[in-house]
Enzyme design. Structure first.
Site, PDB file in Angstrom:
ATOM      1  N   TYR A  13       0.802  -1.226   0.000  1.00  0.00           N
ATOM      2  CA  TYR A  13       0.000   0.000   0.000  1.00  0.00           C
ATOM      3  C   TYR A  13       0.834   1.275   0.000  1.00  0.00           C
ATOM      4  O   TYR A  13       2.020   1.258   0.190  1.00  0.00           O
ATOM      5  CB  TYR A  13      -1.060  -0.003   1.090  1.00  0.00           C
ATOM      6  CG  TYR A  13      -0.681  -0.005   2.540  1.00  0.00           C
ATOM      7  CD1 TYR A  13      -1.710  -0.028   3.488  1.00  0.00           C
ATOM      8  CD2 TYR A  13       0.628   0.056   3.001  1.00  0.00           C
ATOM      9  CE1 TYR A  13      -1.421  -0.009   4.844  1.00  0.00           C
ATOM     10  CE2 TYR A  13       0.909   0.068   4.351  1.00  0.00           C
ATOM     11  CZ  TYR A  13      -0.106   0.042   5.272  1.00  0.00           C
ATOM     12  OH  TYR A  13       0.184   0.061   6.605  1.00  0.00           O
ATOM     13  N   GLU A  14       0.120   2.382  -0.307  1.00  0.00           N
ATOM     14  CA  GLU A  14       0.737   3.686  -0.609  1.00  0.00           C
ATOM     15  C   GLU A  14       1.642   3.591  -1.841  1.00  0.00           C
ATOM     16  O   GLU A  14       2.637   4.300  -1.952  1.00  0.00           O
ATOM     17  CB  GLU A  14       1.495   4.254   0.605  1.00  0.00           C
ATOM     18  CG  GLU A  14       0.698   4.335   1.874  1.00  0.00           C
ATOM     19  CD  GLU A  14      -0.682   4.960   1.698  1.00  0.00           C
ATOM     20  OE1 GLU A  14      -0.852   5.791   0.785  1.00  0.00           O
ATOM     21  OE2 GLU A  14      -1.592   4.603   2.445  1.00  0.00           O
ATOM     22  N   GLY A  15       1.285   2.715  -2.747  1.00  0.00           N
ATOM     23  CA  GLY A  15       2.067   2.483  -3.954  1.00  0.00           C
ATOM     24  C   GLY A  15       2.979   1.292  -3.757  1.00  0.00           C
ATOM     25  O   GLY A  15       3.808   1.272  -2.836  1.00  0.00           O
ATOM     26  N   GLN A  47       7.172   2.753  -6.219  1.00  0.00           N
ATOM     27  CA  GLN A  47       8.174   3.583  -5.540  1.00  0.00           C
ATOM     28  C   GLN A  47       9.438   3.693  -6.386  1.00  0.00           C
ATOM     29  O   GLN A  47      10.053   4.770  -6.490  1.00  0.00           O
ATOM     30  CB  GLN A  47       8.526   2.995  -4.169  1.00  0.00           C
ATOM     31  CG  GLN A  47       7.358   2.778  -3.233  1.00  0.00           C
ATOM     32  CD  GLN A  47       6.566   4.038  -2.965  1.00  0.00           C
ATOM     33  OE1 GLN A  47       7.111   5.107  -2.735  1.00  0.00           O
ATOM     34  NE2 GLN A  47       5.246   3.917  -3.003  1.00  0.00           N
TER      35      GLN A  47
END
Length: 595
Positions: free
Chosen positions: A439-441, A446
């Site tokens: 999550y959060e990419g 990233q």
């Protein structure tokens, strides 16, 4: 079940000896009053709350989970009371603006407290973490009327916050989102659509939940350039901040997940819900990146925190578990020795220790840049902090989430068969930490962000500054050449492979995608190597000065040696994989995957 104890000595080492936060605060506007003694006292109180209130709820949250019924979500026993106490003690406002009820302390102090929460109870930590992200985003992008309407209750903890990006059909490809925003005569908007994977999207901890929602205003351009950001409360909020009628927000379900059972992951439906534009129209993703970047650093800390708890549990077990005979014998009077005497168990423990303590150095170093971003005296200093933080954020999220997962697996391995059994706690750590690399990419996202938006976009300027800093340090580092040399080799490799990728990506459309993850790992291993070399030099100085804590500093020095000689060489493998190109991935036809 492992018993979490905050590593206060190591926190003090990183904060005061490695990063010298006391002097750092003296250079920041509004932070001068925070001296090391006050810093330590606040951290000790946070550690006490984490160990006494949150850690006992960790297994309860995992086993009981969250329950959904008729659109309502109940959290595990004890969570609501713990959140109320956490809010009443003022922790939510620690680093928030005093104008709206915060205490105005530096963000780096909040980072330390966040690590303690994550280590004790990752699922619980999501509630204050998301509330803090929503608070920061509203603070930075809202007009004063919206700030006055929403911030005091968020900081006080009467309300909580969420981030609503993902939809069932689009995942991370936010340009495909369909949630609509229809302008109203009074300046508000009607928000309609569905969002999924919304952590803490519905619960019983607070009287209201403030959702930050990405949506497309009618007639907006297609793709990410047409996305706007809205504040959409679960219960309507009047102009004076009081609660009104229920808004058109409902929870359709919660997910049955691999881990983090104590935090609900929700499907949220918005049906003509009243919302307010946050920032400029069609620039919502830019505004949401305040929340996203803060969350990426939070994820890095979550993973590092799991490395810490996995290490604590494995170390305690390895000291007690008797199996076979070590060389040399540790307990010759017994038929077997503690497994900590075996070389391969030490390999696993040292890997966990290197990740937990190295990750702490990295996240606190990022936090130092966040301090400068918000409190540095000059615009030039704030701009430099923004440039460095942009470079460090994807690296920290990527390397530490991979390291946290590895540390959790090693924890299971140290326990052997007992690690596979719920009562020892290792399998919960492995399940809970797994989400951090997603999550959060995802970590490939990233890597793509690091390569394209942070390295290529500015011609490698920010990267060159960082690599020059590392090389400058090595010229005066009081460390043996056999520790300095491998770091310099990887610094040079990082520079060379960056240039190689930039040169060849124009003629190979798949090269960046094929290389992004490996590039991220190369960067992460090298950056941790730099921090471990700095820690080794600090330890050598303390030992040379006759420190009475010889065991602590020798442990720091030898862990640095282990990292630089046994973990840093992994960076070279990632360079090899990058330079193999993309053909070994893309030359196979889709049909050839058939079985």
């Amino acid at each position: 079940m492992p018993s979490y104890q905050a590593p206060l000595r190591d926190i003090a080492f990183v904060a005061h000896e490695l990063l010298d936060l006391g002097s750092h605060y003296q250079q920041l506007a509004g932070c001068e009053a925070l001296d090391p003694a006050t810093f330590d006292a606040i951290v000790e109180e946070g550690a006490k709350f984490a160990a006494e209130q949150l850690a006992p709820l960790n297994a309860i949250g995992d086993q009981h989970g969250c329950r959904w019924q008729d659109g309502r979500v109940s959290t595990p026993p004890g969570f609501a009371a713990a959140f109320r106490q956490f809010a009443a003690n003022g922790w939510l406002g620690l680093d928030k603006d005093p104008q709206y009820g915060g205490q105005g302390l530096p963000p780096s102090l909040g980072f330390v407290i966040h690590e303690l929460l994550c280590s004790a109870n990752h699922a619980f930590s999501q509630f204050p973490n998301l509330t803090g992200g929503a608070t920061s985003t509203i603070s930075e992008h809202a007009d004063e009327a919206l700030r006055q309407r929403f911030l005091p209750a968020l900081i006080e903890g009467r309300w909580s916050g969420t981030m609503c990006l993902t939809e069932p059909h689009c995942g991370s490809d936010l340009g495909l989102l369909r949630t609509r925003a229809e302008p109203q005569a009074d300046g508000s908007y009607r928000i309609s659509g569905s969002k999924m994977f919304i952590s803490a999207g519905e619960h019983d901890l607070t009287e209201n939940i403030v959702h930050l929602v990405l949506a497309r205003i009618d007639g907006a351009p297609a793709g990410v350039k047409g996305i706007s950001l809205f504040v959409v409360p679960k219960i309507r909020v009047e102009a004076d901040g009081s609660l009104g009628a229920a808004n058109g927000v409902s929870c359709g379900s919660i997910e049955e997940k691999m881990g983090l059972h104590g935090n609900p992951t929700c499907v949220l439906n918005f049906d003509d819900a009243c919302g307010y534009l946050l920032g400029e129209a069609h620039r919502g993703l830019n505004a949401m990146f305040t929340f996203i970047n803060e969350s990426r650093l939070a994820v890095a800390q979550q993973a590092q925190a799991h490395a810490e708890t996995a290490f604590q549990g494995a170390l305690a077990y390895a000291r007690e578990r008797l199996q076979m005979r070590a060389t040399p014998r540790l307990r010759p009077e017994l038929p077997a020795d503690p497994i900590i005497g075996h070389a391969d168990v030490r390999r696993m423990l040292l890997t966990q220790k290197a990740y937990a303590e190295g990750g702490r150095m990295l996240t606190y170093a990022c936090a130092q840049q966040v301090d400068r971003l918000h409190h540095a005296v000059t615009p030039a200093a704030r701009a430099a902090a923004a440039r460095r933080l942009a470079l460090l954020t994807p690296i920290a999220k990527g390397i530490l989430s991979e390291a946290g997962n590895e540390a959790a697996q090693l924890g299971i391995q140290v326990f052997g068969g007992h690690g596979f059994i719920r009562e020892w706690g290792m399998e919960q750590i492995a399940r809970d930490v797994r989400i951090t690399s997603i999550y959060e990419g995802t970590n490939t996202i990233q890597g793509l962000d690091l390569l394209t938006r942070k390295v290529f976009a500015d011609g490698g300027e920010a990267l060159a500054e960082l690599l020059a800093e590392i090389e400058d340090f090595t010229r005066t580092a009081a460390a043996p050449a056999e520790l300095v040399r491998p770091l310099l080799e990887q610094v040079n490799a990082w520079r060379e492979v960056s240039a190689w990728l930039h040169e060849r990506s124009g003629s190979d459309a798949n090269l960046v995608g094929a290389s992004a993850f490996d590039y991220l790992m190369l960067a992460g291993y090298t950056l941790l190597g730099y921090l471990w070399l700095r820690a080794a030099c600090q330890a050598e100085q303390a030992l040379a000065n006759g420190s009475g804590e010889a065991d602590f500093y020798q442990g720091k020095r030898e862990t640095a040696r282990f990292y630089l000689q046994r973990l840093l060489p992994r960076a070279a493998l990632h360079r090899t994989l990058i330079e193999s190109g993309s053909a070994n991935l893309m030359s196979i036809a889709d049909s050839a995957f058939a079985r």
